[in-house]
Design a protein around this motif. Sequence first.
Motif, PDB file in Angstrom:
ATOM      1  N   LYS A  36       0.806  -1.226   0.000  1.00  0.00           N
ATOM      2  CA  LYS A  36       0.000   0.000   0.000  1.00  0.00           C
ATOM      3  C   LYS A  36       0.840   1.277   0.000  1.00  0.00           C
ATOM      4  O   LYS A  36       0.304   2.382   0.164  1.00  0.00           O
ATOM      5  N   LEU A  37       2.147   1.152  -0.191  1.00  0.00           N
ATOM      6  CA  LEU A  37       2.985   2.345  -0.245  1.00  0.00           C
ATOM      7  C   LEU A  37       2.604   3.235  -1.418  1.00  0.00           C
ATOM      8  O   LEU A  37       2.337   2.749  -2.516  1.00  0.00           O
ATOM      9  N   ASN A  38       2.624   4.531  -1.159  1.00  0.00           N
ATOM     10  CA  ASN A  38       2.343   5.510  -2.208  1.00  0.00           C
ATOM     11  C   ASN A  38       3.668   5.879  -2.874  1.00  0.00           C
ATOM     12  O   ASN A  38       4.560   6.452  -2.244  1.00  0.00           O
ATOM     13  N   GLU A  39       3.796   5.558  -4.155  1.00  0.00           N
ATOM     14  CA  GLU A  39       5.068   5.751  -4.858  1.00  0.00           C
ATOM     15  C   GLU A  39       5.510   7.209  -4.837  1.00  0.00           C
ATOM     16  O   GLU A  39       6.694   7.509  -4.656  1.00  0.00           O
ATOM     17  N   GLU A  40       4.581   8.113  -5.010  1.00  0.00           N
ATOM     18  CA  GLU A  40       4.923   9.535  -5.029  1.00  0.00           C
ATOM     19  C   GLU A  40       5.488   9.981  -3.682  1.00  0.00           C
ATOM     20  O   GLU A  40       6.489  10.704  -3.624  1.00  0.00           O
ATOM     21  N   GLN A  41       4.856   9.540  -2.594  1.00  0.00           N
ATOM     22  CA  GLN A  41       5.307   9.918  -1.256  1.00  0.00           C
ATOM     23  C   GLN A  41       6.672   9.295  -0.949  1.00  0.00           C
ATOM     24  O   GLN A  41       7.547   9.937  -0.357  1.00  0.00           O
ATOM     25  N   VAL A  42       6.853   8.060  -1.374  1.00  0.00           N
ATOM     26  CA  VAL A  42       8.135   7.376  -1.144  1.00  0.00           C
ATOM     27  C   VAL A  42       9.254   8.072  -1.910  1.00  0.00           C
ATOM     28  O   VAL A  42      10.341   8.324  -1.369  1.00  0.00           O
ATOM     29  N   ASN A  43       9.023   8.397  -3.164  1.00  0.00           N
ATOM     30  CA  ASN A  43      10.051   9.067  -3.967  1.00  0.00           C
ATOM     31  C   ASN A  43      10.413  10.429  -3.393  1.00  0.00           C
ATOM     32  O   ASN A  43      11.581  10.834  -3.413  1.00  0.00           O
ATOM     33  N   LEU A  44       9.413  11.134  -2.880  1.00  0.00           N
ATOM     34  CA  LEU A  44       9.677  12.426  -2.257  1.00  0.00           C
ATOM     35  C   LEU A  44      10.549  12.258  -1.029  1.00  0.00           C
ATOM     36  O   LEU A  44      11.503  13.029  -0.805  1.00  0.00           O
ATOM     37  N   ALA A  45      10.258  11.241  -0.225  1.00  0.00           N
ATOM     38  CA  ALA A  45      11.074  10.973   0.966  1.00  0.00           C
ATOM     39  C   ALA A  45      12.517  10.656   0.585  1.00  0.00           C
ATOM     40  O   ALA A  45      13.466  11.176   1.191  1.00  0.00           O
ATOM     41  N   LEU A  46      12.696   9.820  -0.433  1.00  0.00           N
ATOM     42  CA  LEU A  46      14.049   9.446  -0.855  1.00  0.00           C
ATOM     43  C   LEU A  46      14.793  10.639  -1.439  1.00  0.00           C
ATOM     44  O   LEU A  46      16.006  10.787  -1.235  1.00  0.00           O
ATOM     45  N   ASN A  47      14.097  11.513  -2.147  1.00  0.00           N
ATOM     46  CA  ASN A  47      14.735  12.721  -2.683  1.00  0.00           C
ATOM     47  C   ASN A  47      15.171  13.661  -1.571  1.00  0.00           C
ATOM     48  O   ASN A  47      16.217  14.317  -1.669  1.00  0.00           O
ATOM     49  N   ILE A  48      14.370  13.730  -0.507  1.00  0.00           N
ATOM     50  CA  ILE A  48      14.749  14.558   0.647  1.00  0.00           C
ATOM     51  C   ILE A  48      16.041  14.022   1.263  1.00  0.00           C
ATOM     52  O   ILE A  48      16.975  14.776   1.576  1.00  0.00           O
ATOM     53  N   LEU A  49      16.118  12.712   1.413  1.00  0.00           N
ATOM     54  CA  LEU A  49      17.315  12.089   1.983  1.00  0.00           C
ATOM     55  C   LEU A  49      18.514  12.236   1.045  1.00  0.00           C
ATOM     56  O   LEU A  49      19.648  12.446   1.499  1.00  0.00           O
ATOM     57  N   TYR A  50      18.272  12.136  -0.241  1.00  0.00           N
ATOM     58  CA  TYR A  50      19.333  12.300  -1.239  1.00  0.00           C
ATOM     59  C   TYR A  50      19.915  13.717  -1.159  1.00  0.00           C
ATOM     60  O   TYR A  50      21.141  13.902  -1.110  1.00  0.00           O
ATOM     61  N   ASP A  51      19.030  14.720  -1.146  1.00  0.00           N
ATOM     62  CA  ASP A  51      19.484  16.120  -1.068  1.00  0.00           C
ATOM     63  C   ASP A  51      20.202  16.394   0.249  1.00  0.00           C
ATOM     64  O   ASP A  51      21.168  17.161   0.285  1.00  0.00           O
ATOM     65  N   CYS A  52      19.724  15.774   1.309  1.00  0.00           N
ATOM     66  CA  CYS A  52      20.352  15.949   2.626  1.00  0.00           C
ATOM     67  C   CYS A  52      21.815  15.517   2.571  1.00  0.00           C
ATOM     68  O   CYS A  52      22.698  16.197   3.082  1.00  0.00           O
ATOM     69  N   TYR A  53      22.060  14.367   1.928  1.00  0.00           N
ATOM     70  CA  TYR A  53      23.417  13.834   1.820  1.00  0.00           C
ATOM     71  C   TYR A  53      24.281  14.700   0.910  1.00  0.00           C
ATOM     72  O   TYR A  53      25.425  15.036   1.244  1.00  0.00           O
ATOM     73  N   LYS A  54      23.730  15.078  -0.237  1.00  0.00           N
ATOM     74  CA  LYS A  54      24.511  15.824  -1.217  1.00  0.00           C
ATOM     75  C   LYS A  54      24.846  17.229  -0.733  1.00  0.00           C
ATOM     76  O   LYS A  54      25.878  17.792  -1.111  1.00  0.00           O
ATOM     77  N   THR A  55      23.984  17.820   0.095  1.00  0.00           N
ATOM     78  CA  THR A  55      24.233  19.170   0.605  1.00  0.00           C
ATOM     79  C   THR A  55      24.935  19.153   1.964  1.00  0.00           C
ATOM     80  O   THR A  55      25.119  20.194   2.590  1.00  0.00           O
ATOM     81  N   LYS A  56      25.287  17.926   2.408  1.00  0.00           N
ATOM     82  CA  LYS A  56      26.019  17.744   3.674  1.00  0.00           C
ATOM     83  C   LYS A  56      25.234  18.251   4.887  1.00  0.00           C
ATOM     84  O   LYS A  56      25.808  18.797   5.837  1.00  0.00           O
ATOM     85  N   HIS A  57      23.920  18.093   4.830  1.00  0.00           N
ATOM     86  CA  HIS A  57      23.101  18.383   6.006  1.00  0.00           C
ATOM     87  C   HIS A  57      22.936  17.114   6.842  1.00  0.00           C
ATOM     88  O   HIS A  57      23.344  16.027   6.430  1.00  0.00           O
ATOM     89  N   LYS A  58      22.341  17.265   8.019  1.00  0.00           N
ATOM     90  CA  LYS A  58      22.121  16.137   8.923  1.00  0.00           C
ATOM     91  C   LYS A  58      20.725  15.567   8.734  1.00  0.00           C
ATOM     92  O   LYS A  58      19.822  16.235   8.213  1.00  0.00           O
ATOM     93  N   LEU A  59      20.582  14.340   9.208  1.00  0.00           N
ATOM     94  CA  LEU A  59      19.267  13.726   9.317  1.00  0.00           C
ATOM     95  C   LEU A  59      18.928  13.619  10.799  1.00  0.00           C
ATOM     96  O   LEU A  59      19.706  13.063  11.584  1.00  0.00           O
ATOM     97  N   ILE A  60      17.794  14.175  11.191  1.00  0.00           N
ATOM     98  CA  ILE A  60      17.311  14.094  12.569  1.00  0.00           C
ATOM     99  C   ILE A  60      16.159  13.094  12.605  1.00  0.00           C
ATOM    100  O   ILE A  60      15.249  13.172  11.770  1.00  0.00           O
ATOM    101  N   VAL A  61      16.198  12.160  13.526  1.00  0.00           N
ATOM    102  CA  VAL A  61      15.146  11.155  13.630  1.00  0.00           C
ATOM    103  C   VAL A  61      14.586  11.201  15.048  1.00  0.00           C
ATOM    104  O   VAL A  61      15.340  11.234  16.023  1.00  0.00           O
ATOM    105  N   SER A  62      13.252  11.203  15.171  1.00  0.00           N
ATOM    106  CA  SER A  62      12.651  11.378  16.489  1.00  0.00           C
ATOM    107  C   SER A  62      11.373  10.554  16.639  1.00  0.00           C
ATOM    108  O   SER A  62      10.662  10.283  15.664  1.00  0.00           O
ATOM    109  N   GLY A  63      11.115  10.157  17.855  1.00  0.00           N
ATOM    110  CA  GLY A  63       9.906   9.420  18.194  1.00  0.00           C
ATOM    111  C   GLY A  63       9.835   9.257  19.699  1.00  0.00           C
ATOM    112  O   GLY A  63      10.817   9.490  20.408  1.00  0.00           O
ATOM    113  N   VAL A  64       8.684   8.868  20.193  1.00  0.00           N
ATOM    114  CA  VAL A  64       8.470   8.703  21.633  1.00  0.00           C
ATOM    115  C   VAL A  64       8.191   7.236  21.942  1.00  0.00           C
ATOM    116  O   VAL A  64       7.534   6.544  21.160  1.00  0.00           O
ATOM    117  N   GLY A  65       8.670   6.769  23.102  1.00  0.00           N
ATOM    118  CA  GLY A  65       8.397   5.402  23.523  1.00  0.00           C
ATOM    119  C   GLY A  65       9.019   4.386  22.592  1.00  0.00           C
ATOM    120  O   GLY A  65      10.186   4.480  22.214  1.00  0.00           O
TER     121      GLY A  65
END
Length: 346
Positions: A36-65
């Motif tokens: 049930k994954l939405n291809e458009e949403q998945v590709n957008l997520a991967l592009n965000i991660l790709y740009d993060c790496y190429k621009t030498k920014h960090k990835l912040i990951v957060s959650g509770v419990g």
Amino acid sequence: MSSYKGDSFCNFCSKMTSLTKFLNQGAEAILSCAKKLNEEQVNLALNILYDCYKTKHKLIVSGVGKSGIVARKIAATFSSLSLTSIYLNPLDALHGDLGIIAEEDAVILLSNSGETIEILEILPHLKSRRNNIIAIVGNINSTLAKLSKTAIDASVDKEVCPLNLAPTASTSVAMAVGDAMAAAWMQMVGISENDFAINHPSGSLGKRLTLKTSDIMIPIKEIEPVLHSDNLQKIITKLTLGSKKRGALGATWIRSVEDPNKLDGLITDGDLRRVLQKFPENSWNKIVAKDLATVNPISISPQKQAIEALKLMEYNNKKKVYVLPVIENEKILGMVRMHDLIIAGI
């Protein structure tokens, strides 16, 4: 197979069947998520991660419990793959830890309900920093999903827990989504084995990928050579002395007359045994180095990975090899032994 004290064999088998059933339910939840994954949403997520790496920014990951535990794992995975990633505790974020987030850093937020108060409270502050937010949620219609740049549907029909209460299937799916995103991102940016090894230098895999033959070899200056005409006694003496610092090596080498740095042949313990079997005992005093040397032995260059030396030794079709001369520009630089490779953890 023995049963636990107080349990019959049938009861024990019943418990095993239950375990299998719950594992299958967890696996089915992951497969259902994939469908049930939405291809458009998945590709957008991967592009965000790709740009993060190429621009030498960090990835912040957060959650509770439990989502926070999954978030830590996702951050650790991306960090090990060369994308600088940090787990942010949302409870601490509003009390100063937001300072670790720079403008345009990528953010992954995990929440099964998508309505976790602590997560929603930090959203305005992330948006003010122009952070691209990826939500991994169990409710695609939740507040978190709607306010994020993209949202990955990680919903499950029910938990594996018999009471349908403890986060089990939901955390397995969220973890699987994070791992799959990391794998897809690796493919996008072209992470290689060497890139991976840089962040795992002490592990067995890191050693296999980073250690070179030159790092493990015994320098040739430590190994006593023999001459073409040296007799059996001298050969045995050199084989016994081996390295000046490491003792017996099980091998020695014949130094070229024309060039003292050139290998004219390799003599191992095996070569010695074979020649003694071949020649009658009364002729042993006539044996000289050139009679038992391997003239063109298998060799390896100093720049080759140590794992390549191991492969050459293991898969040589001619005979078992435990020592390889290290050659560069027709000069012998040293020898690498199977023993040294094992000690190095290759």
